[in-house]
Write an enzyme that holds these catalytic residues in place. Structure first.
Site, PDB file in Angstrom:
ATOM      1  CB  CYS A 161      49.120  66.858  41.130  1.00  0.00           C
ATOM      2  SG  CYS A 161      48.724  66.020  39.607  1.00  0.00           S
ATOM      3  NE  ARG A 172      49.770  65.552  46.926  1.00  0.00           N
ATOM      4  CZ  ARG A 172      48.773  64.853  47.481  1.00  0.00           C
ATOM      5  NH1 ARG A 172      48.984  64.194  48.609  1.00  0.00           N
ATOM      6  NH2 ARG A 172      47.592  64.782  46.915  1.00  0.00           N
ATOM      7  CD1 TRP A 188      49.945  60.272  38.968  1.00  0.00           C
ATOM      8  CD2 TRP A 188      52.154  60.176  39.281  1.00  0.00           C
ATOM      9  NE1 TRP A 188      50.335  58.967  38.826  1.00  0.00           N
ATOM     10  CE2 TRP A 188      51.678  58.882  39.015  1.00  0.00           C
ATOM     11  CE3 TRP A 188      53.503  60.354  39.504  1.00  0.00           C
ATOM     12  CZ2 TRP A 188      52.522  57.762  38.967  1.00  0.00           C
ATOM     13  CZ3 TRP A 188      54.335  59.250  39.473  1.00  0.00           C
ATOM     14  CH2 TRP A 188      53.840  57.978  39.201  1.00  0.00           C
ATOM     15  CG  ASN A 217      45.770  66.405  43.401  1.00  0.00           C
ATOM     16  OD1 ASN A 217      45.963  65.564  42.533  1.00  0.00           O
ATOM     17  ND2 ASN A 217      45.707  66.100  44.687  1.00  0.00           N
ATOM     18  N   GLY A 218      43.551  66.165  40.739  1.00  0.00           N
ATOM     19  CA  GLY A 218      42.309  65.395  40.609  1.00  0.00           C
ATOM     20  C   GLY A 218      41.995  65.166  39.145  1.00  0.00           C
ATOM     21  CD  GLU A 261      53.068  40.912  44.934  1.00  0.00           C
ATOM     22  OE1 GLU A 261      53.733  40.374  44.026  1.00  0.00           O
ATOM     23  OE2 GLU A 261      53.343  42.036  45.369  1.00  0.00           O
ATOM     24  CE  LYS A 272      55.474  43.899  47.552  1.00  0.00           C
ATOM     25  NZ  LYS A 272      55.458  43.334  46.258  1.00  0.00           N
ATOM     26  CD  GLU A 316      59.615  43.587  46.671  1.00  0.00           C
ATOM     27  OE1 GLU A 316      58.412  43.522  46.429  1.00  0.00           O
ATOM     28  OE2 GLU A 316      60.422  44.135  45.895  1.00  0.00           O
ATOM     29  CG  HIS A 375      55.057  16.223  42.996  1.00  0.00           C
ATOM     30  ND1 HIS A 375      54.850  14.889  42.715  1.00  0.00           N
ATOM     31  CD2 HIS A 375      53.824  16.793  43.064  1.00  0.00           C
ATOM     32  CE1 HIS A 375      53.549  14.667  42.582  1.00  0.00           C
ATOM     33  NE2 HIS A 375      52.904  15.804  42.780  1.00  0.00           N
ATOM     34  CE  LYS A 427      57.511  51.721  42.991  1.00  0.00           C
ATOM     35  NZ  LYS A 427      56.828  50.601  43.677  1.00  0.00           N
TER      36      LYS A 427
HETATM   37  C1  AGP Z   1      57.640  44.549  43.299  1.00  0.00           C
HETATM   38  O1  AGP Z   1      57.430  44.889  44.654  1.00  0.00           O
HETATM   39  C2  AGP Z   1      59.046  44.844  42.868  1.00  0.00           C
HETATM   40  N1  AGP Z   1      59.354  46.219  43.120  1.00  0.00           N
HETATM   41  C3  AGP Z   1      59.330  44.408  41.435  1.00  0.00           C
HETATM   42  O2  AGP Z   1      59.122  43.014  41.363  1.00  0.00           O
HETATM   43  C4  AGP Z   1      58.458  45.067  40.355  1.00  0.00           C
HETATM   44  O3  AGP Z   1      57.148  44.579  40.431  1.00  0.00           O
HETATM   45  C5  AGP Z   1      59.051  44.699  38.989  1.00  0.00           C
HETATM   46  O4  AGP Z   1      60.357  45.239  38.893  1.00  0.00           O
HETATM   47  C6  AGP Z   1      58.203  45.212  37.822  1.00  0.00           C
HETATM   48  O5  AGP Z   1      58.136  46.608  37.881  1.00  0.00           O
HETATM   49  P1  AGP Z   1      57.048  47.348  36.960  1.00  0.00           P
HETATM   50  O6  AGP Z   1      55.700  46.932  37.456  1.00  0.00           O
HETATM   51  O7  AGP Z   1      57.310  48.803  37.179  1.00  0.00           O
HETATM   52  O8  AGP Z   1      57.267  46.927  35.549  1.00  0.00           O
END
Ligand code: AGP
Length: 608
Positions: free
Chosen positions: A2, A27, A75, A101-102, A481, A485, A488, A504, A603
């Site tokens: 927070c 935060r 938060w 905060n905590g 993953e 990473k 994206e 294959h 996000k």
């Molecule tokens: C991951 O870096 C991406 N931002 C995206 O794949 C994300 O993981 C996905 O949209 C799922 O989001 P969530 O974990 O908030 O459900």
């Protein structure tokens, strides 16, 4: 995580408090509030929603008079986002206002005790306990009361406190959560982080653990818990404002990568008591846990990748069949789930539409649903039968890192917990896995030290057209993953492939110089993975190996190697992901990409 601010001076407090909270919104931003001392007592104004909601309500602060005040942007950890759960919290007498905060880990015990003494609580937060304890211990000396309260509470806290009986002092307490004092002229400040006060002063003091500060307009005195005065040296900040919000890092993504040890620690430690994993939040009885015939994990993106890793861990330890499904597919495949299924929804934001709808579909079919979520009070959390929050704190960068890592840690805990509940592992094995889990934060810290070699390899390959990630078993799960990473944030095409599957078909894409990242932390399959790496190397590929420290054999095949510390093999994704996150970051940096806000992405994907 927070944001806290505080002001004492000769100006009106409210405008500074609101501006400071705005700069700390990264935060936490599910609710906000301020408390300002004036002749009528302490005026508390707080509301659910972002700072703008509060600021508009207070006409930018002009509506609230007074030159001593505290503020908070939340938060949520205990108690969903709401007006009443927002900070500041008041004591029953109205004498004290507190921002925190905590986490107060023993807040339930203290709350019960205070209720037995007749105190009435209005919120679901842990913080309100502090306000009532101050009332309880206050006999005229505020500092004494604060020290008594701090000796009662367990957990982590940064506190801002004002008292109606003392209009000339702002109090601050710090343990395990950052709190700085801003030193001005005839005015002083407190804040969780530098950005909040940078426009007012660049001279600060970073409070240390178990310190209490008595902050007046013309003086600041710092005490230890024995009420002894502690001398302190001000520090002059020369950051610019933009850098400050990222804690001095160039991007939120790098800041969040570096926060992973603490985020994992914060997620694990409250759930391990006397060496035992406690997951009461799952809200499932032992009978229910033993009745499930299979687990179905539903998620998207990186959260889905956590599910793929979790399948290996849960099936290995708990011997329960695990299906992992893309949430967007699960909903429309007429899924075979019912009351004998446990569905686990994984989501950082807790608002991903595909995952939320998959959860609803599972419930319609009679399945129990628990969720692993990073945002308290989010839709997925609220609609689950049980929710296990990750304590990663707000994750700002679109590309998830610390939330992914805390989700992994959470699923490891679920796997160990289920394995024990179903007598699949004995006490010795249980203790081994729990202690291996507790090593992760320090091992991740170690893995974060190897940035130079990652930067070097990134500098050699940031112009690549396509990069492949291959692995077997749990390394394959992680390769998903690593590939995402990279894609994206650097916009380089990439694919993750089971190492044994490349031959294959996809191996036809390998050309001279194609970079193939071969993940090889799984010991029993190391040789097989290396032979797959040789298959592509003989076709011109450049091999970037990733394995555990001390495994020199990989140099027989790899052109470059990322080494990571060794941990329990099932938990190796938590270590191996670190260089992959940094690799993606440095490549994107060298390509001048918009790392925190990559094109086409959001996000939280709240549309189908
Ligand atoms: C991951 O870096 C991406 N931002 C995206 O794949 C994300 O993981 C996905 O949209 C799922 O989001 P969530 O974990 O908030 O459900």
């Amino acid at each position: 995580m927070c944001g806290i601010v505080g002001y004492i001076g000769n100006e009106q407090a409210a405008p500074f408090l609101l501006d400071g909270l705005k700069k700390l919104e990264y935060r936490g931003y599910d609710s906000a509030g301020i408390a300002v001392y004036n002749d009528s007592g302490i005026d508390v104004e707080k509301v659910k929603g972002r700072i703008k909601v509060l600021s508009d309500m207070l006409q930018g602060g002009t509506r609230v008079k007074g030159s001593l005040g505290i503020g908070h942007t939340r938060w949520a950890t205990h108690g969903k986002p709401s007006d009443i759960n927002s900070h500041p919290h008041m004591s029953e007498t109205g004498n004290f206002a507190v921002v925190h905060n905590g986490i107060i880990e023993n807040h339930m015990k203290l709350k019960n005790h205070l209720q037995e003494l007749g105190k009435s609580f209005v919120s679901d937060t842990d913080t309100e306990v502090v306000a009532h304890l101050l009332d309880h211990f206050y006999k005229g000396d505020i500092l004494d009361a604060i020290i008594k309260v701090i000796n009662m509470v367990e957990g982590s806290y940064a506190l801002g406190i004002i008292c109606k009986d003392d209009p000339d002092t702002l109090y601050a307490v710090r343990k395990d959560n950052p709190l700085i004092i801003g030193l001005g002229k005839h005015e002083n400040f407190i804040a969780s982080d530098i950005p909040a006060i940078l426009e007012k002063t660049r001279d600060i003091y970073r409070m240390q653990d178990n310190e209490i500060a008595e902050i007046k307009r013309e003086s600041v005195t710092v005490y230890n818990m024995a009420k002894e005065v502690i001398p302190f040296e001000p520090y002059h900040v020369n950051w610019d404002i933009g850098a400050a919000e990222k804690g001095g890092y160039e991007h939120f993504m790098l800041k969040e990568i570096m926060e992973q040890p603490k985020a994992i620690q914060d997620t694990i430690s409250p759930r391990i008591k006397n060496g035992k994993i406690v997951l009461d939040e799952m809200n499932l009885t032992p009978e229910e846990l033993n009745r499930f015939q299979k687990i179905v994990i539903v998620a998207c993106g990186s959260s889905y990748h956590v599910g793929v890793v979790s399948k290996y861990v849960i099936e290995k330890l708990a011997r329960i069949p695990v299906e992992v499904d893309l949430a967007s597919e699960f909903r429309y495949r007429d899924p075979l789930v019912d009351e004998t299924s446990l569905v686990i929804a994984i989501s950082q934001s807790g608002e991903t539409a595909d995952t939320l709808e998959a959860l609803r579909e599972a419930k319609r079919r009679g399945a129990k649903v628990i969720s692993v979520v990073n945002v308290v009070g989010s839709s997925i959390a609220m609609e689950s039968d049980g929710v296990l929050y990750t304590w990663a704190g707000p994750e700002i960068s679109v590309a998830t890192t610390k939330a992914y890592s805390t989700q992994l840690a959470m699923l490891y805990m679920i796997a160990i917990y289920l394995a024990k509940q179903r007598n699949r592992i004995d006490d010795a094995a249980y203790d081994h896995y729990v202690s291996e889990l507790q090593r992760l934060p320090s091992l991740v810290e170690q893995a974060l030290q190897n940035k130079e070699v990652v930067q070097y390899v990134a500098s050699r390959h940031f112009n690549a057209k396509s990069i492949f990630f291959i692995g077997r078993n749990i390394d394959y799960a992680l390769s998903l993953e690593g590939s995402l990473k990279l894609k994206e944030i650097s916009y380089i095409h990439s694919e993750a492939y089971a190492a044994g599957e490349l031959k294959h078909g996809t191996i036809s894409l390998i050309e001279d110089g194609t970079l193939v990242v071969a993940l090889a932390t799984c010991k029993k399959l190391f040789d097989k993975t290396m032979s797959n790496a040789v298959e592509v190397k003989t076709r011109g590929a450049c091999i970037l190996g990733l394995t555990t420290e001390g495994n020199e054999k990989i140099n027989d095949v790899a052109d470059h190697v990322f080494y990571v510390p060794e941990a329990e093999e099932l938990f190796m994704p938590s270590l191996a992901v670190i260089p992959l996150q940094l690799f993606a970051y440095y490549i994107a940096l060298m390509k001048n990409c918009d790392i925190d806000n990559p094109r086409n992405l959001a996000k939280s994907v709240t549309v189908e």
